[in-house]
Write a protein that holds these residues in place. Structure first.
Motif, PDB file in Angstrom:
ATOM      1  N   GLY A  84      49.791 -21.889  30.840  1.00 18.19           N
ATOM      2  CA  GLY A  84      49.997 -20.759  29.947  1.00 18.19           C
ATOM      3  C   GLY A  84      48.701 -20.185  29.402  1.00 18.19           C
ATOM      4  O   GLY A  84      48.704 -19.214  28.662  1.00 18.19           O
ATOM      5  N   GLY A  85      47.580 -20.778  29.789  1.00 19.14           N
ATOM      6  CA  GLY A  85      46.275 -20.310  29.326  1.00 19.14           C
ATOM      7  C   GLY A  85      45.820 -19.071  30.076  1.00 19.14           C
ATOM      8  O   GLY A  85      46.253 -18.805  31.196  1.00 19.14           O
ATOM      9  N   LEU A  86      44.947 -18.302  29.433  1.00 22.70           N
ATOM     10  CA  LEU A  86      44.403 -17.097  30.055  1.00 22.70           C
ATOM     11  C   LEU A  86      43.298 -17.494  31.026  1.00 22.70           C
ATOM     12  O   LEU A  86      42.413 -18.270  30.686  1.00 22.70           O
ATOM     13  CB  LEU A  86      43.847 -16.147  28.990  1.00 22.70           C
ATOM     14  N   ARG A  87      43.366 -16.995  32.249  1.00 21.44           N
ATOM     15  CA  ARG A  87      42.385 -17.269  33.287  1.00 21.44           C
ATOM     16  C   ARG A  87      41.772 -15.954  33.731  1.00 21.44           C
ATOM     17  O   ARG A  87      42.410 -14.907  33.623  1.00 21.44           O
ATOM     18  CB  ARG A  87      43.045 -17.937  34.498  1.00 21.44           C
ATOM     19  N   SER A  88      40.566 -16.018  34.266  1.00 24.51           N
ATOM     20  CA  SER A  88      39.924 -14.811  34.785  1.00 24.51           C
ATOM     21  C   SER A  88      38.910 -15.180  35.857  1.00 24.51           C
ATOM     22  O   SER A  88      38.476 -16.331  35.940  1.00 24.51           O
ATOM     23  CB  SER A  88      39.231 -14.040  33.663  1.00 24.51           C
ATOM     24  N   LYS A  89      38.580 -14.196  36.692  1.00 23.09           N
ATOM     25  CA  LYS A  89      37.537 -14.381  37.694  1.00 23.09           C
ATOM     26  C   LYS A  89      36.904 -13.029  37.999  1.00 23.09           C
ATOM     27  O   LYS A  89      37.590 -11.998  38.005  1.00 23.09           O
ATOM     28  CB  LYS A  89      38.067 -15.025  38.967  1.00 23.09           C
ATOM     29  N   PRO A  90      35.598 -13.040  38.246  1.00 27.67           N
ATOM     30  CA  PRO A  90      34.941 -11.784  38.631  1.00 27.67           C
ATOM     31  C   PRO A  90      35.233 -11.466  40.095  1.00 27.67           C
ATOM     32  O   PRO A  90      35.314 -12.362  40.937  1.00 27.67           O
ATOM     33  CB  PRO A  90      33.453 -12.085  38.416  1.00 27.67           C
ATOM     34  N   VAL A  91      35.410 -10.179  40.380  1.00 26.48           N
ATOM     35  CA  VAL A  91      35.693  -9.705  41.730  1.00 26.48           C
ATOM     36  C   VAL A  91      34.840  -8.466  41.975  1.00 26.48           C
ATOM     37  O   VAL A  91      34.693  -7.628  41.086  1.00 26.48           O
ATOM     38  CB  VAL A  91      37.193  -9.345  41.891  1.00 26.48           C
ATOM     39  N   ILE A  92      34.298  -8.354  43.178  1.00 30.53           N
ATOM     40  CA  ILE A  92      33.567  -7.151  43.567  1.00 30.53           C
ATOM     41  C   ILE A  92      34.522  -6.271  44.360  1.00 30.53           C
ATOM     42  O   ILE A  92      35.006  -6.660  45.422  1.00 30.53           O
ATOM     43  CB  ILE A  92      32.335  -7.489  44.440  1.00 30.53           C
ATOM     44  N   ARG A  93      34.819  -5.096  43.810  1.00 35.25           N
ATOM     45  CA  ARG A  93      35.663  -4.111  44.521  1.00 35.25           C
ATOM     46  C   ARG A  93      34.749  -3.293  45.419  1.00 35.25           C
ATOM     47  O   ARG A  93      33.913  -2.531  44.946  1.00 35.25           O
ATOM     48  CB  ARG A  93      36.390  -3.227  43.526  1.00 35.25           C
ATOM     49  N   VAL A  94      34.886  -3.474  46.710  1.00 40.70           N
ATOM     50  CA  VAL A  94      33.969  -2.891  47.688  1.00 40.70           C
ATOM     51  C   VAL A  94      34.307  -1.425  47.947  1.00 40.70           C
ATOM     52  O   VAL A  94      35.452  -1.086  48.250  1.00 40.70           O
ATOM     53  CB  VAL A  94      34.004  -3.703  49.003  1.00 40.70           C
ATOM     54  N   ASP A  95      33.278  -0.574  47.842  1.00 42.54           N
ATOM     55  CA  ASP A  95      33.404   0.841  48.189  1.00 42.54           C
ATOM     56  C   ASP A  95      32.836   1.131  49.576  1.00 42.54           C
ATOM     57  O   ASP A  95      33.358   1.960  50.309  1.00 42.54           O
ATOM     58  CB  ASP A  95      32.669   1.712  47.168  1.00 42.54           C
ATOM     59  N   ARG A  96      31.729   0.436  49.901  1.00 39.02           N
ATOM     60  CA  ARG A  96      31.068   0.621  51.197  1.00 39.02           C
ATOM     61  C   ARG A  96      30.743  -0.740  51.791  1.00 39.02           C
ATOM     62  O   ARG A  96      30.363  -1.656  51.080  1.00 39.02           O
ATOM     63  CB  ARG A  96      29.760   1.395  51.038  1.00 39.02           C
ATOM     64  N   MET A  97      30.874  -0.827  53.111  1.00 42.84           N
ATOM     65  CA  MET A  97      30.556  -2.068  53.803  1.00 42.84           C
ATOM     66  C   MET A  97      29.811  -1.718  55.084  1.00 42.84           C
ATOM     67  O   MET A  97      30.211  -0.802  55.803  1.00 42.84           O
ATOM     68  CB  MET A  97      31.837  -2.832  54.143  1.00 42.84           C
ATOM     69  N   GLU A  98      28.724  -2.447  55.341  1.00 39.97           N
ATOM     70  CA  GLU A  98      27.962  -2.233  56.568  1.00 39.97           C
ATOM     71  C   GLU A  98      27.791  -3.562  57.284  1.00 39.97           C
ATOM     72  O   GLU A  98      27.556  -4.590  56.645  1.00 39.97           O
ATOM     73  CB  GLU A  98      26.589  -1.646  56.253  1.00 39.97           C
ATOM     74  N   PHE A  99      27.900  -3.520  58.604  1.00 43.48           N
ATOM     75  CA  PHE A  99      27.641  -4.699  59.415  1.00 43.48           C
ATOM     76  C   PHE A  99      26.147  -4.755  59.671  1.00 43.48           C
ATOM     77  O   PHE A  99      25.554  -3.780  60.127  1.00 43.48           O
ATOM     78  CB  PHE A  99      28.408  -4.639  60.734  1.00 43.48           C
ATOM     79  N   LEU A 100      25.548  -5.896  59.388  1.00 37.80           N
ATOM     80  CA  LEU A 100      24.108  -6.066  59.547  1.00 37.80           C
ATOM     81  C   LEU A 100      23.825  -7.132  60.585  1.00 37.80           C
ATOM     82  O   LEU A 100      24.689  -7.936  60.922  1.00 37.80           O
ATOM     83  CB  LEU A 100      23.481  -6.462  58.213  1.00 37.80           C
ATOM     84  N   GLY A 101      22.602  -7.165  61.065  1.00 38.34           N
ATOM     85  CA  GLY A 101      22.204  -8.201  62.011  1.00 38.34           C
ATOM     86  C   GLY A 101      22.536  -7.827  63.441  1.00 38.34           C
ATOM     87  O   GLY A 101      23.227  -6.845  63.717  1.00 38.34           O
TER      88      GLY A 101
END
Length: 121
Positions: free
Chosen positions: A86-103
């Protein structure tokens, strides 16, 4: 004025987890391992990525564990109530707008050798 922009370069820590909704929306969740230059230990920093729409479909089809990615997005905090405690939980998330394949292909083959365990984060 406020700015919420996150730029990261790292390797996919697992194959993408994709969900399709009846509305036609698609979301892809993916852990990203990012090495720190200044840190002496070999453990990467882990980030949870949330990718929506066409970019999510591309990630689902082309991203595999170990793939080198460059992403740009914004930081958000997901919050919920834990069902057991019943406790409050949270986590940071990165909402991706752009993605590039590298390498290169050679980088991808070499990336399969070091193993990033997504369960470490």
């Amino acid at each position: 004025m406020s700015v919420n922009v996150v730029n990261l370069v790292g390797r996919a820590g697992a194959d993408p987890e994709v969900r399709y909704f009846e509305s036609g929306s698609v979301v892809c969740n993916l852990p990203l391992a990012v090495d720190r230059r200044s840190r002496n230990d070999e453990k990467p920093d882990w980030f949870n990525l949330e990718i929506w729409g066409k970019t999510a479909e591309i990630a689902a089809n082309y991203v595999k564990k170990g793939k080198l990615l460059g992403i740009q997005g914004s930081l958000k905090i997901d919050a919920w109530e834990d069902r057991k405690t019943g406790g409050l939980r949270s986590k940071p998330v990165i909402r991706v707008d752009r993605m590039e394949f590298l390498g290169s292909r050679r980088d991808e083959e070499a990336a399969t050798t070091p193993s990033y365990n997504a369960e470490e984060f």
